[in-house]
Design an enzyme around this catalytic site. Structure first.
Site, PDB file in Angstrom:
ATOM      1  NE  ARG A 196     107.990  69.165  58.423  1.00 49.19           N
ATOM      2  CZ  ARG A 196     109.583  69.401  58.451  1.00 49.19           C
ATOM      3  NH1 ARG A 196     110.013  69.660  57.349  1.00 49.19           N
ATOM      4  NH2 ARG A 196     110.072  68.925  59.483  1.00 49.19           N
ATOM      5  CB  CYS A 211     116.694  71.179  63.488  1.00 50.66           C
ATOM      6  SG  CYS A 211     116.616  72.863  62.922  1.00 50.66           S
ATOM      7  NE  ARG A 224     113.872  64.529  63.684  1.00 53.10           N
ATOM      8  CZ  ARG A 224     113.461  65.612  62.477  1.00 53.10           C
ATOM      9  NH1 ARG A 224     114.113  66.188  61.841  1.00 53.10           N
ATOM     10  NH2 ARG A 224     112.046  65.675  62.620  1.00 53.10           N
ATOM     11  CG  HIS A 254     110.617  70.224  64.619  1.00 53.67           C
ATOM     12  ND1 HIS A 254     109.937  69.275  63.982  1.00 53.67           N
ATOM     13  CD2 HIS A 254     111.762  70.572  63.516  1.00 53.67           C
ATOM     14  CE1 HIS A 254     110.794  68.641  63.138  1.00 53.67           C
ATOM     15  NE2 HIS A 254     111.550  69.218  62.701  1.00 53.67           N
ATOM     16  CG  ASP A 299     115.892  76.205  63.101  1.00 58.93           C
ATOM     17  OD1 ASP A 299     116.469  75.897  61.825  1.00 58.93           O
ATOM     18  OD2 ASP A 299     114.802  76.423  63.517  1.00 58.93           O
ATOM     19  CD  GLN A 340     115.425  68.377  64.848  1.00 62.97           C
ATOM     20  OE1 GLN A 340     114.922  68.218  63.583  1.00 62.97           O
ATOM     21  NE2 GLN A 340     116.541  68.152  65.233  1.00 62.97           N
TER      22      GLN A 340
END
Ligand code: CP
Ligand code: NVA
Length: 316
Positions: free
Chosen positions: A113, A275, A303, A140, A235, A143
Site C-alpha cells: 500500500r 469502503c 475483504r 484500490h 468514500d 477493495q
C-alpha cells in the site's frame, strides 16, 4: 479441498489493477472468495499456502487491509510479515528494484500500500513473485473485488445492476469503474467539477463496458445519480495524503452526502456500501451507516474472503 480457489489459472500473476484481468478471471476471484467464505463458516480448513510467506509493505495507515491480509494468510496456512515502510531500508533510500530483488529471495508474495501506482508497478517489474496492490492514489483493486462480492451476495447477480458513486472521483471510484465495466454493472459517479475520475481510466472503462452492456457516466447532481440505483456507494471526501485539503474539500463536497433524503431517490431495496473508514456526518450520516440499507460491515468482512482468494489463486 476442492473449491474454485484451487485453480492454477492465475498462478504467478501480479494484481496491480482490475484493468489487467478479464471478466472470466474476475469471475474466478468471486467464485474462489465465495467458496473460501463458505468453508470458513463451516469450519473446513483450507491450508493451501502452507509454508508460504507474504510480505506486506505499508507507507500509509490501514485497519481492514492489513488485518484481513494478515489473518487471511494465517488461515491459508502461510505466514504474513508486516513491513512498515518506516522500518525497512526503503525509508533510507534503498531503491525499489533492490528491495524487490531482495524480498523475492525470502517471500512468495508481496502486498504493498503506497502513494504512486508507478512504484507498485516498479516493484512488480523487479520482483519475480506476485505483487498485490493494497491501494495507491490511483486505484484500490482488492477493495473493488470485495465490493462486488458483497453486492452479489445481497442482490444475487451483478450484470444489469446500477451503482451510484457519490463523492470524489478517487482511487476507489477508479477501481469500481474498471470492475463494473468488466462485470456488466452500470455506474454513475456524482462529483463536483474538478473532482471527476481520471479521463484515461474512464475512457478505458467505457471501452470495456461497451463489451458487457454496462453504462458508465459522470454527473454533477447526486440525486440524478442515485435515481433507480441498486447500490449507493461513497468514500471519504479527503483521501490519505490529502489531509491538508480537508477543509476545502468539506466545503466543495458538502452536498455530496449519502443521507436518508438522498436514498429515497434510489430503489426501495437499495444497499449502501462504503469502503471505510467513514467520517460520519460528512460523506455519510450515522442514520444511513447504521440503517437498514447499510451492508458496510459485510463489505468489510468480505475483504478477508476476497484477499484469501487473491492470495490462493496467485501464490499456490
Ligand atoms: N477500506 C480499506 O482499505 O480500509 P483500510 O484503510 O482500513 O485498510
Ligand atoms: N480513498 C480512500 C480509501 C481508503 C480505504 C483513501 O485513499 O484514503
Amino acid at each position: 479441498m476442492a473449491g474454485a480457489y484451487m485453480s492454477k489459472k492465475l498462478k504467478g500473476r501480479d494484481f496491480l489493477t482490475i484493468a489487467d484481468f478479464t471478466s472470466e478471471e474476475i469471475r474466478l476471484f468471486l467464485d474462489a472468495a465465495h467458496d473460501l467464505k463458505k468453508e470458513l463458516k463451516a469450519g473446513i480448513p483450507h491450508p493451501v499456502l502452507q509454508g508460504k510467506t507474504l510480505g506486506m509493505i505499508f507507507t500509509k495507515p490501514s485497519t481492514r487491509t492489513r488485518v484481513s491480509f494478515e489473518v487471511g494468510m494465517y488461515q491459508l496456512g502461510g505466514y504474513p510479515l508486516f513491513l512498515n515502510a518506516n522500518d525497512i531500508q526503503l525509508r533510507r533510500g534503498e531503491s525499489l528494484p533492490d528491495t524487490a530483488r531482495t524480498l523475492e529471495r525470502y517471500l512468495d508474495g508481496i502486498m504493498i500500500r503506497t502513494f504512486a501506482q508507478e512504484d507498485v508497478e516498479e516493484l512488480a517489474e523487479f520482483a519475480s513473485i506476485p505483487v498485490i496492490n493494497g491501494l495507491t492514489d490511483l486505484v484500490h483493486p482488492t477493495q473493488a473485488l470485495a465490493d462486488i462480492m458483497t453486492i452479489e451476495e445481497h442482490k444475487g447477480r451483478l450484470a444489469g445492476l446500477k451503482l451510484a458513486f457519490i463523492g470524489d472521483g478517487n482511487n476507489v471510484a477508479h477501481s469500481l469503474l474498471q470492475t463494473c465495466a468488466k462485470v456488466g454493472m452500470s455506474m454513475t459517479v456524482a462529483c463536483p467539477p474538478g473532482y471527476e475520475p481520471e479521463p484515461r481510466i474512464l475512457q478505458e472503462a467505457v471501452a470495456d463496458a461497451a463489451k458487457t452492456g454496462a453504462k458508465l457516466e459522470v454527473v454533477e447532481d447526486p440525486a440524478a445519480a442515485v435515481e433507480g440505483a441498486d447500490v449507493v456507494y461513497t468514500d471519504l471526501w479527503a483521501s490519505m495524503g490529502q489531509e491538508e485539503e480537508q477543509e476545502e474539500r468539506a466545503r466543495v463536497f458538502s452536498r455530496y452526502q449519502v443521507n436518508t433524503g438522498l436514498l429515497e431517490q434510489a430503489k426501495s431495496d437499495v444497499i449502501v456500501l462504503h469502503c471505510l473508514p467513514a467520517h460520519l456526518g460528512e460523506e455519510i450520516t450515522d442514520e444511513v451507516m447504521d440503517g437498514p440499507h447499510s451492508v458496510v460491515f459485510d463489505e468489510a468482512e468480505n475483504r478477508l474472503h476476497m484477499h484469501k482468494a487473491i492470495m490462493a489463486l496467485l501464490m499456490q
